[in-house]
Design a protein around this motif. Structure first.
Motif, PDB file in Angstrom:
ATOM      1  N   PRO A 143       0.837  -1.349  -0.003  1.00 34.15           N
ATOM      2  CA  PRO A 143       0.045  -0.025  -0.137  1.00 34.15           C
ATOM      3  C   PRO A 143       1.051   1.448   0.022  1.00 34.15           C
ATOM      4  O   PRO A 143       1.968   1.159   0.622  1.00 34.15           O
ATOM      5  N   GLU A 144       0.285   2.300  -0.738  1.00 33.47           N
ATOM      6  CA  GLU A 144       0.926   3.351  -0.717  1.00 33.47           C
ATOM      7  C   GLU A 144       1.503   4.097   0.701  1.00 33.47           C
ATOM      8  O   GLU A 144       2.484   4.526   0.836  1.00 33.47           O
ATOM      9  N   ALA A 145       0.604   3.952   1.629  1.00 33.69           N
ATOM     10  CA  ALA A 145       0.757   4.704   2.974  1.00 33.69           C
ATOM     11  C   ALA A 145       1.931   3.920   3.480  1.00 33.69           C
ATOM     12  O   ALA A 145       2.869   4.567   4.084  1.00 33.69           O
ATOM     13  N   LEU A 146       2.301   2.478   3.257  1.00 32.70           N
ATOM     14  CA  LEU A 146       3.268   1.870   3.855  1.00 32.70           C
ATOM     15  C   LEU A 146       4.613   2.126   3.171  1.00 32.70           C
ATOM     16  O   LEU A 146       5.567   2.514   3.770  1.00 32.70           O
ATOM     17  N   ILE A 147       4.557   2.582   1.875  1.00 36.89           N
ATOM     18  CA  ILE A 147       5.670   2.950   1.191  1.00 36.89           C
ATOM     19  C   ILE A 147       6.188   4.419   1.807  1.00 36.89           C
ATOM     20  O   ILE A 147       7.227   4.458   1.864  1.00 36.89           O
ATOM     21  N   ALA A 148       5.296   4.991   1.944  1.00 35.23           N
ATOM     22  CA  ALA A 148       5.426   6.539   2.424  1.00 35.23           C
ATOM     23  C   ALA A 148       6.207   6.241   3.884  1.00 35.23           C
ATOM     24  O   ALA A 148       7.135   7.138   4.047  1.00 35.23           O
ATOM     25  N   ALA A 149       5.661   5.304   4.615  1.00 38.51           N
ATOM     26  CA  ALA A 149       6.508   5.144   5.783  1.00 38.51           C
ATOM     27  C   ALA A 149       7.786   4.485   5.939  1.00 38.51           C
ATOM     28  O   ALA A 149       8.425   4.682   6.838  1.00 38.51           O
ATOM     29  N   ALA A 150       7.941   3.779   5.056  1.00 40.53           N
ATOM     30  CA  ALA A 150       9.170   3.085   4.722  1.00 40.53           C
ATOM     31  C   ALA A 150      10.379   3.963   4.516  1.00 40.53           C
ATOM     32  O   ALA A 150      10.748   5.186   4.017  1.00 40.53           O
ATOM     33  N   ASP A 151      11.771   3.243   4.643  1.00 37.21           N
ATOM     34  CA  ASP A 151      13.007   4.008   4.626  1.00 37.21           C
ATOM     35  C   ASP A 151      13.415   3.447   3.409  1.00 37.21           C
ATOM     36  O   ASP A 151      14.174   4.210   2.575  1.00 37.21           O
ATOM     37  N   LEU A 152      13.251   2.281   2.927  1.00 37.02           N
ATOM     38  CA  LEU A 152      13.959   1.768   1.704  1.00 37.02           C
ATOM     39  C   LEU A 152      12.758   0.849   1.095  1.00 37.02           C
ATOM     40  O   LEU A 152      12.357  -0.248   1.687  1.00 37.02           O
TER      41      LEU A 152
ATOM     42  N   MET B 156      15.673  -4.908 -10.141  1.00 39.90           N
ATOM     43  CA  MET B 156      15.521  -4.201  -8.875  1.00 39.90           C
ATOM     44  C   MET B 156      15.533  -2.649  -9.088  1.00 39.90           C
ATOM     45  O   MET B 156      16.302  -1.979  -9.458  1.00 39.90           O
ATOM     46  N   ARG B 157      14.328  -2.200  -8.956  1.00 40.92           N
ATOM     47  CA  ARG B 157      14.073  -0.604  -9.142  1.00 40.92           C
ATOM     48  C   ARG B 157      14.008   0.169  -7.689  1.00 40.92           C
ATOM     49  O   ARG B 157      13.078  -0.342  -7.051  1.00 40.92           O
ATOM     50  N   ALA B 158      14.675   1.003  -7.731  1.00 36.60           N
ATOM     51  CA  ALA B 158      14.795   1.874  -6.573  1.00 36.60           C
ATOM     52  C   ALA B 158      13.358   2.824  -6.213  1.00 36.60           C
ATOM     53  O   ALA B 158      13.370   3.677  -7.094  1.00 36.60           O
ATOM     54  N   VAL B 159      12.625   2.417  -5.358  1.00 40.05           N
ATOM     55  CA  VAL B 159      11.423   3.324  -5.225  1.00 40.05           C
ATOM     56  C   VAL B 159      11.666   4.328  -4.231  1.00 40.05           C
ATOM     57  O   VAL B 159      11.251   5.700  -4.403  1.00 40.05           O
ATOM     58  N   LYS B 160      12.501   4.046  -3.361  1.00 43.03           N
ATOM     59  CA  LYS B 160      12.921   5.155  -2.214  1.00 43.03           C
ATOM     60  C   LYS B 160      14.173   4.550  -1.489  1.00 43.03           C
ATOM     61  O   LYS B 160      14.111   3.250  -1.177  1.00 43.03           O
ATOM     62  N   HIS B 161      15.114   5.347  -1.224  1.00 46.00           N
ATOM     63  CA  HIS B 161      16.200   4.957  -0.759  1.00 46.00           C
ATOM     64  C   HIS B 161      16.741   5.785   0.474  1.00 46.00           C
ATOM     65  O   HIS B 161      16.501   7.037   0.391  1.00 46.00           O
ATOM     66  N   PRO B 162      17.046   4.894   1.549  1.00 45.04           N
ATOM     67  CA  PRO B 162      17.489   5.834   2.580  1.00 45.04           C
ATOM     68  C   PRO B 162      18.641   6.874   2.576  1.00 45.04           C
ATOM     69  O   PRO B 162      18.443   7.990   3.255  1.00 45.04           O
ATOM     70  N   TYR B 163      19.339   6.606   1.667  1.00 44.43           N
ATOM     71  CA  TYR B 163      20.592   7.622   1.661  1.00 44.43           C
ATOM     72  C   TYR B 163      20.059   8.664   1.038  1.00 44.43           C
ATOM     73  O   TYR B 163      20.515   9.935   1.724  1.00 44.43           O
ATOM     74  N   GLN B 164      19.031   8.989   0.502  1.00 44.04           N
ATOM     75  CA  GLN B 164      18.292  10.131  -0.132  1.00 44.04           C
ATOM     76  C   GLN B 164      17.861  11.134   1.078  1.00 44.04           C
ATOM     77  O   GLN B 164      17.767  12.176   1.116  1.00 44.04           O
ATOM     78  N   ALA B 165      17.455  10.357   2.099  1.00 44.31           N
ATOM     79  CA  ALA B 165      16.995  10.907   3.710  1.00 44.31           C
ATOM     80  C   ALA B 165      18.134  10.991   4.322  1.00 44.31           C
ATOM     81  O   ALA B 165      17.974  11.638   5.498  1.00 44.31           O
ATOM     82  N   GLY B 166      19.375  10.928   3.726  1.00 47.60           N
ATOM     83  CA  GLY B 166      20.670  11.217   4.655  1.00 47.60           C
ATOM     84  C   GLY B 166      20.821  10.181   5.672  1.00 47.60           C
ATOM     85  O   GLY B 166      21.846  10.408   6.649  1.00 47.60           O
ATOM     86  N   ILE B 167      20.261   9.099   5.683  1.00 47.15           N
ATOM     87  CA  ILE B 167      20.514   7.787   6.602  1.00 47.15           C
ATOM     88  C   ILE B 167      21.563   7.125   6.105  1.00 47.15           C
ATOM     89  O   ILE B 167      21.769   6.608   4.915  1.00 47.15           O
ATOM     90  N   PRO B 168      22.964   6.857   6.958  1.00 53.96           N
ATOM     91  CA  PRO B 168      23.979   6.162   6.312  1.00 53.96           C
ATOM     92  C   PRO B 168      23.720   4.578   6.078  1.00 53.96           C
ATOM     93  O   PRO B 168      22.822   4.242   6.938  1.00 53.96           O
ATOM     94  N   ALA B 169      24.518   4.010   5.436  1.00 49.66           N
ATOM     95  CA  ALA B 169      24.417   2.473   5.450  1.00 49.66           C
ATOM     96  C   ALA B 169      24.704   1.818   6.622  1.00 49.66           C
ATOM     97  O   ALA B 169      25.147   2.175   7.563  1.00 49.66           O
ATOM     98  N   GLN B 170      23.741   0.645   6.687  1.00 48.61           N
ATOM     99  CA  GLN B 170      23.629   0.285   8.343  1.00 48.61           C
ATOM    100  C   GLN B 170      24.182  -1.240   8.069  1.00 48.61           C
ATOM    101  O   GLN B 170      23.846  -2.146   7.385  1.00 48.61           O
ATOM    102  N   GLU B 171      25.099  -1.460   9.042  1.00 51.19           N
ATOM    103  CA  GLU B 171      25.707  -2.877   9.205  1.00 51.19           C
ATOM    104  C   GLU B 171      24.594  -3.766   9.474  1.00 51.19           C
ATOM    105  O   GLU B 171      23.482  -3.418  10.220  1.00 51.19           O
ATOM    106  N   GLY B 172      24.689  -4.977   9.013  1.00 48.20           N
ATOM    107  CA  GLY B 172      23.737  -5.775   8.956  1.00 48.20           C
ATOM    108  C   GLY B 172      22.515  -5.821   8.140  1.00 48.20           C
ATOM    109  O   GLY B 172      22.017  -6.834   7.812  1.00 48.20           O
ATOM    110  N   VAL B 173      22.638  -4.771   7.485  1.00 50.15           N
ATOM    111  CA  VAL B 173      21.506  -4.746   6.415  1.00 50.15           C
ATOM    112  C   VAL B 173      22.223  -4.661   5.103  1.00 50.15           C
ATOM    113  O   VAL B 173      21.818  -5.086   4.045  1.00 50.15           O
ATOM    114  N   ASP B 174      23.028  -3.313   5.191  1.00 49.26           N
ATOM    115  CA  ASP B 174      23.837  -3.132   3.745  1.00 49.26           C
ATOM    116  C   ASP B 174      24.918  -3.796   3.468  1.00 49.26           C
ATOM    117  O   ASP B 174      25.752  -3.983   2.420  1.00 49.26           O
ATOM    118  N   PHE B 175      25.852  -4.280   4.590  1.00 51.63           N
ATOM    119  CA  PHE B 175      27.131  -5.041   4.415  1.00 51.63           C
ATOM    120  C   PHE B 175      27.143  -5.773   5.309  1.00 51.63           C
ATOM    121  O   PHE B 175      26.395  -6.305   6.264  1.00 51.63           O
TER     122      PHE B 175
END
Lengths: 175, 175
Positions: A143-152, B156-175
């Protein structure tokens, strides 16, 4: 750990392969760092023993099938909704407890799409979770609302699929 | 096993997250079925110990970084090409040997994109591999010819990426 630890909400959606698979890859990486992981499978049934469940055990985490007896094809809607809500209550408890560094909610989106579980309630639960807890949600049609709330958020788009060429699902790759 | 065993060529491409992660998920599933797996990382250097490498060892397979000393940013093109070809030779040996049920070629596409390794040679090697061997290739910008030769291709298409929001790469998730 000196590095900033910030729990992410990760959503793998889209019609392509790799949504659950990538969530398992996150679990593999997290376990490699010694993080605690739990995976809850909203659709998969316990009836079939899968390679992923055996491997998860070997890596020291549980992949728990909660999907027994409910499916979006079921005709008994009332029972479906009550089972989906029961599964969500278990998930909610694990997200809020802080007992796990990574909580995987595999194929949760179907329960949201069909309205069995309230998306707003899921988002509120994510917002209330202890800092540092990563939550990975998979499934088509997030859902769009979940996408809006997500980080990645990643959309897995099928460019080419072997079933199109008549090749059946392969053990070790697909399940 | 009575089920038809057909090795697949799987390509995870696109600009989004989850390409390598989904390849690791395939490895996890395959190990859960007792299949032999090897992962070759074309870009990653051995200098940094990653969670994925430790977890792979725990699951009984090796993730081998072949990327030491070569990068697409290097100014010494001749050295870069010779190192990429050396890495490809190792990969080719593992694909053709039949010693592994699953061979992961992580971030191979970059070597193809830059022309260090010949895409036609890779496709010929895939065609000549023993039946039943699954090969998973990851990286952005997979060449069209490779996509045509593959069984399963996901973008794999990026819909939303945390680096865009200034969140650094996270151990255990990104590497």
């Amino acid at each position: 750990m000196t590095r900033e630890r910030r729990g992410l909400v990760i959503v793998n959606t889209g019609d392509g392969k790799g949504k659950t698979t990538a969530a398992l890859g996150v679990a593999l990486r997290a376990r490699g760092h010694g993080y605690s992981v739990i995976g809850l499978q909203f659709i998969k049934s316990a009836a079939r023993e899968t390679g992923e469940r055996a491997a998860a055990r070997a890596l020291g985490f549980d992949l728990i099938p909660l999907g027994d007896g409910f499916t979006w094809l079921s005709k008994d809607t009332e029972r479906t909704v009550s089972l989906a809500l029961e599964a969500w209550d278990i998930a909610k408890g694990h997200i809020l407890s802080g007992a796990f560094d990574v909580v995987i909610l595999d194929e949760l989106t179907y329960a949201l799409q069909y309205g069995w579980v309230d998306t707003a309630e899921v988002i509120a639960t994510l917002a209330a979770r202890p800092a540092g807890v990563h939550v990975v949600i998979t499934g088509r049609g997030a859902p769009e609302a979940l996408i809006a709330a997500a980080d990645l958020v990643t959309e897995m788009r099928a460019v080419k699929h072997p079933y199109q060429a008549g090749i059946p699902a392969q053990e070790g790759v697909d399940f």
